[in-house]
Design an enzyme around this catalytic site. Structure first.
Site, mmCIF file in Angstrom:
data_model
loop_
_atom_site.group_PDB
_atom_site.id
_atom_site.type_symbol
_atom_site.label_atom_id
_atom_site.label_comp_id
_atom_site.label_asym_id
_atom_site.label_seq_id
_atom_site.Cartn_x
_atom_site.Cartn_y
_atom_site.Cartn_z
ATOM 1 N N HIS B 53 61.029 54.197 79.936
ATOM 2 C CA HIS B 53 61.543 55.435 79.335
ATOM 3 C C HIS B 53 61.614 55.419 77.809
ATOM 4 O O HIS B 53 62.633 55.784 77.216
ATOM 5 C CB HIS B 53 62.914 55.777 79.924
ATOM 6 C CG HIS B 53 62.827 56.410 81.275
ATOM 7 N ND1 HIS B 53 62.119 57.572 81.498
ATOM 8 C CD2 HIS B 53 63.331 56.040 82.480
ATOM 9 C CE1 HIS B 53 62.202 57.886 82.785
ATOM 10 N NE2 HIS B 53 62.923 56.978 83.402
ATOM 11 N N ASN B 111 57.202 59.191 88.316
ATOM 12 C CA ASN B 111 57.305 60.656 88.382
ATOM 13 C C ASN B 111 57.371 61.298 87.000
ATOM 14 O O ASN B 111 57.116 62.486 86.860
ATOM 15 C CB ASN B 111 58.510 61.073 89.230
ATOM 16 C CG ASN B 111 59.822 60.613 88.636
ATOM 17 O OD1 ASN B 111 59.957 59.466 88.241
ATOM 18 N ND2 ASN B 111 60.795 61.509 88.550
ATOM 19 N N HIS B 112 57.683 60.502 85.974
ATOM 20 C CA HIS B 112 57.676 61.076 84.624
ATOM 21 C C HIS B 112 56.289 61.106 84.003
ATOM 22 O O HIS B 112 56.124 61.720 82.946
ATOM 23 C CB HIS B 112 58.653 60.320 83.722
ATOM 24 C CG HIS B 112 60.075 60.771 83.888
ATOM 25 N ND1 HIS B 112 60.681 61.677 83.050
ATOM 26 C CD2 HIS B 112 60.995 60.472 84.837
ATOM 27 C CE1 HIS B 112 61.920 61.898 83.462
ATOM 28 N NE2 HIS B 112 62.133 61.180 84.538
ATOM 29 N N HIS B 351 62.765 53.742 89.602
ATOM 30 C CA HIS B 351 63.164 55.138 89.783
ATOM 31 C C HIS B 351 64.654 55.427 89.703
ATOM 32 O O HIS B 351 65.058 56.493 89.283
ATOM 33 C CB HIS B 351 62.617 55.633 91.130
ATOM 34 C CG HIS B 351 62.601 57.116 91.317
ATOM 35 N ND1 HIS B 351 62.256 57.989 90.300
ATOM 36 C CD2 HIS B 351 62.866 57.900 92.393
ATOM 37 C CE1 HIS B 351 62.313 59.226 90.766
ATOM 38 N NE2 HIS B 351 62.683 59.205 92.012
#
Lengths: 400, 452
Positions: B53, B111-112, B351
């Site tokens: 992230h 998923n990002h 996740h």
């Protein structure tokens, strides 16, 4: 299998010392003027927390979480950055939780006037939303904040588009002599709006000036009457992230100042929204991150849990009573409120507004904010009760 | 120094590379990734990492703690971008390393890694801020579409052996007990000090009644005739002379006897490990079915591909609705069945934020690995990476045809092959967030949002 060629930033940093040491417990012996400058700077930071809250509110409104035509009109600057979905949801839950308590207070069966005193209200739009929702409401609404903040709010209200919405939605007019701002832009008199039996008062006042212990009960009553606060009307005192910025003893004094002025026969309640649980990893990070911004959550450790919040309310005479007097003190965190206070259909609507890929983070964040509500009243039968619906809300069991 | 090495050096200093270089890099990366299957095979030893992230400084900390590329093999399970302030630098560095050392680093999709999510959670805005246009974001999204959906780690050892693949000169290894072969998992801090460890207990087996265990261990005798032994060499019974605890090498003919009193699998071999960002899908019951998906697209809102990137394990039975609005919740029964059916000893996924950096669930059948410490500069969590050792006893020979396991039992037979495989040895390294005031690297003071 560490990589020794990559420097260890942790060891390099050692000995640098912690930054941002300013804040609590400034050493004595510092020149008075320095102290004053320092205090002014600290106050400015607290005052600016309203900008942050207003941004969050406007973001939640623009993303469809909240319906609030006044949010934009009362926010300086107009455009704001969009907040992340979990922030929007948090703002949403905070707002609807307090709305619900306020609604129950206003709608309870006894048909008489109501009074709300909102501490550190800043750019809050709750009064205007209430007046829109309940056109015939008999309500006296008082907001207190630093003169800087009330002046900014009055400035926003002078905007023709605000006046237009005020007329259209609230059927209220701005006072014609609205040029009461002094040269420095700070207004020191209360600002008022009125329509029929509905009053809105904006009081420029540093709450710390209320904490002078030398003022006796009679003087306090005189003070309050002078401000237009009625002492014989059911009254709700609201602190939405306000008392937390005061030193604990000042926060206590402010609560006592208001709650003790009312005769025991008058229904009185307090609603507090603020952070809790500073001791776990998230809580510690929250405290240190905000400290780095100069924001000190001064009462956080004194009222650090749901139990502590209820106890606090109890100390101010709100809580379970004996005989004719009834009351209660409750607290729930935002995660619990989201899960249990919001109806399924509404929850589905909110969940559908944005992707929410922050489920764990949301729970973490939401468990660190709470709504605490306490009340007291004297009533012979339940039909007379102002706060009876408050006892029916889903209650959170003690700390999970 | 090649242009690529220059780009790596620049990105390591947390400085973005020019748009033209990004375009070239993304083109090369796509050429490389298009050759990979939906499920990449990766040989142990490998270090599994969870969400990053955009926390660039913490990614550097991860490399410091886990070893640098290419000295250490890495498998990143997606969510490189969004939320943090350096999504661009983090993702481009990983991509550069992938192009430079394709066999040393594996990137799978989170998923990002999606156009829609990155426009909400920050990566899009960051690209606009740093380049003034959406071009770089567009190049990166095209790479996202080519990232694999999962990985299968082969040749993992069940025991943490200090001599396996880890060089002894590393100071972090000196704390390992050299004579203890029975460590199943251990947790080390960022200094390499052992925080805790678990000793392997005898694997849970079905009741040792012949009738039950027989069916679970090898094909029933009457099917032996139909399937010649040569066609079904269960890798568990690969000759393994070095395994001292194996009383008798289980041959098909003797499996009936050995099954009741001996572990079916020698302690030095285990099933493979499926790595996926989110979790399982009700539409996917074999690893092979993942291979059949058309992955080269934006992450859909529903369907198998979406589920693999969005689902979460939960303490439920069967399948449940996900509070995320995409993917599903799945219970331990689902994992048990899936792992048995696919000869998996473990599912590793990311996740979900876990405060301790990793979380094992369902009797060690699935683990969440989270590699973004103090997530969003706000959560106060520690991060972890998971090291999987190589099964040295097999001499690097991978003894399992993964995803093809069902073929051993003939067609059309819905049969759970055997009881759970022993989980692989797991070494977790836990680390904290890097200080933000790191010299030489731009480090804008992050402002974590609160309710004020």
């Amino acid at each position: 299998m560490s990589a020794p060629q990559i420097p260890n930033l942790h060891t390099l940093r050692r000995g640098v010392g912690r930054r941002g040491g300013r804040g609590r417990g400034v050493a004595s012996g510092v020149a008075e003027s320095n102290n004053e400058t320092n205090q002014t700077r600290k106050d400015a930071i607290v005052q600016s927390t309203d900008t942050d809250a207003a941004t969050s509110r406007l973001s939640a409104v623009e993303a469809g979480y909240l319906d609030d035509p006044f949010a934009k009109l009362l926010t300086h600057g107009g455009h704001v950055d969009r907040r992340l979905p979990l922030m929007n949801r948090g703002t949403y839950v905070r707002t609807v939780a307090i709305d619900r308590l306020v609604d129950e207070f206003l709608r309870s069966t006894r048909k008489c006037a109501r009074q709300i005193i909102s501490l550190g209200a800043g750019s809050d739009s709750r009064f205007f939303r209430l007046k829109t929702k309940y056109p015939d409401i008999c309500l006296s609404y008082h907001e207190f904040d630093f003169p800087t903040n009330t002046a900014a709010k009055i400035h926003q209200m002078q905007n023709p588009s605000f006046a237009h919405s005020l007329k259209g939605l609230c059927n209220m007019d701005l006072p014609s002599s609205s040029t009461s701002l002094s040269n420095d832009g700070i207004q020191n008199d209360s600002f008022q709006l009125q329509a029929d039996s509905c009053h809105y008062h904006l009081h420029p006042l540093d709450l710390r000036t209320l904490t002078n212990p030398k003022r006796n009960q009679d003087q306090i009553k005189q003070d309050l009457s002078r401000l237009g606060i009625s002492l014989d009307v059911p009254t709700l005192l609201l602190s939405e992230c306000c008392l937390i910025y005061l030193p604990p003893e000042d926060a206590d004094s402010v609560l006592s100042y208001f709650t003790s002025a009312f005769h025991p026969a008058i229904p009185v309640a307090v609603v507090i929204y603020e952070p809790i649980r500073p001791h776990d990893a998230f809580g510690r990070t929250m405290v240190s991150n905000l400290t780095a911004r100069g924001i000190h959550l001064q009462t956080l450790h004194a009222h650090d849990s749901l139990a502590a919040q209820k106890e606090r309310l109890g100390k101010h005479g709100l809580g379970s009573m004996a005989g004719k007097e009834t009351g209660g003190a409750e607290a729930a965190d935002i995660d619990f409120i989201w899960q249990t206070w919001i109806e399924e259909a509404e929850k589905e609507r909110v969940e559908g507004l944005e992707w929410m890929d922050e489920v764990e983070e949301w729970r973490l964040l939401a468990r660190h904010y709470c709504v605490a509500w306490g009340w007291r009243e004297t009533s012979d039968n339940v039909n007379d009760s102002v706060f009876e619906p408050w006892g029916q809300l889903p209650m959170q069991d003690e700390e999970a | 120094m090649s242009d690529l090495d220059k780009a790596i050096a620049q990105l390591r200093a947390c400085r973005p590379i020019p748009e033209s270089q990004v375009r070239e890099l993304c083109y090369k990366a796509r050429e490389l990734l298009i050759e990979e299957g939906n499920v990449v095979s990766v040989d142990a030893p490998v270090t599994i990492c969870g969400d990053i992230h955009g926390q660039f400084h913490d990614l550097m900390e991860l490399f410091r703690v886990g070893g640098d590329v290419p000295d250490t093999n890495y498998l990143f399970m997606g969510d490189f971008v969004d939320r943090g302030f350096y999504s661009l630098e983090s993702f481009l560095l990983l991509l550069c390393l992938k192009v430079r050392y394709p066999d040393r680093i594996t990137l799978i999709r989170g998923n990002h890694e999606s156009r829609q999510i990155t426009t909400v959670y920050g990566f899009y805005d960051e690209c606009i801020r740093k380049y003034g246009s959406a071009n770089v974001w567009r190049y990166c999204c095209e790479v996202f579409d080519y990232l694999a959906l999962g990985a299968l780690i082969l040749g993992a050892t069940t025991d943490l052996a200090p001599t396996s693949s880890i060089s002894l000169e590393e100071s972090t290894q000196s704390t390992l007990p050299a004579d203890d072969d029975d460590i199943e998992s251990e947790v080390l801090d960022s200094q390499g000090r052992v925080q805790c460890k678990t000793i392997r207990t005898p694997p849970l087996r079905d009741p040792p009644t012949n009738s039950t265990s027989n069916g679970h261990i090898s094909p029933a005798p009457d099917r032996d005739a139909l399937s010649p032994p040569a066609e079904r060499p269960p890798s568990s019974s690969l000759p393994n002379a070095s395994s001292p605890t194996l009383g008798s090498t289980p041959q098909p003919s003797t499996s009936q006897q050995s099954s009741s009193s001996f572990p079916i699998h020698p302690p030095s071999s285990t099933g493979s490990i499926l790595c996926v960002h989110g979790g399982l899908s009700p539409l996917i019951d074999t690893v092979d079915k993942i291979r059949l998906l058309d992955r080269k697209q934006e992450v859909p809102h529903e369907g198998a591909m979406c589920d693999l990137l969005w689902s979460d394990p939960d303490d439920i039975e069967g399948w449940g609705l996900s509070p995320r609005g995409a993917g599903y919740l799945f219970g331990s029964d689902i994992v048990t069945h899936f792992n048995r059916k696919n000869d998996l000893s473990l599912i590793a996924r990311a996740h979900q934020l876990v405060m301790e950096g990793y979380k094992e669930m369902f009797e060690r059948q699935i683990v969440t690995v989270w590699s973004a410490p103090n997530y969003c500069y706000r959560c106060g969590n520690v991060a972890a990476i998971l090291e999987i050792g190589e099964d040295g006893a097999n001499g690097g020979v991978v003894g399992r045809s993964n995803g093809d396991v069902g073929r051993r039992y003939g067609l059309g037979e819905e049969q759970v092959p055997h009881s759970s495989l022993p989980p692989p040895g797991r070494r977790y390294r836990v680390f904290e967030a890097a200080p933000q005031d790191s010299r030489g690297m731009p480090a804008k003071k992050p402002v974590a949002e609160y309710f004020l």
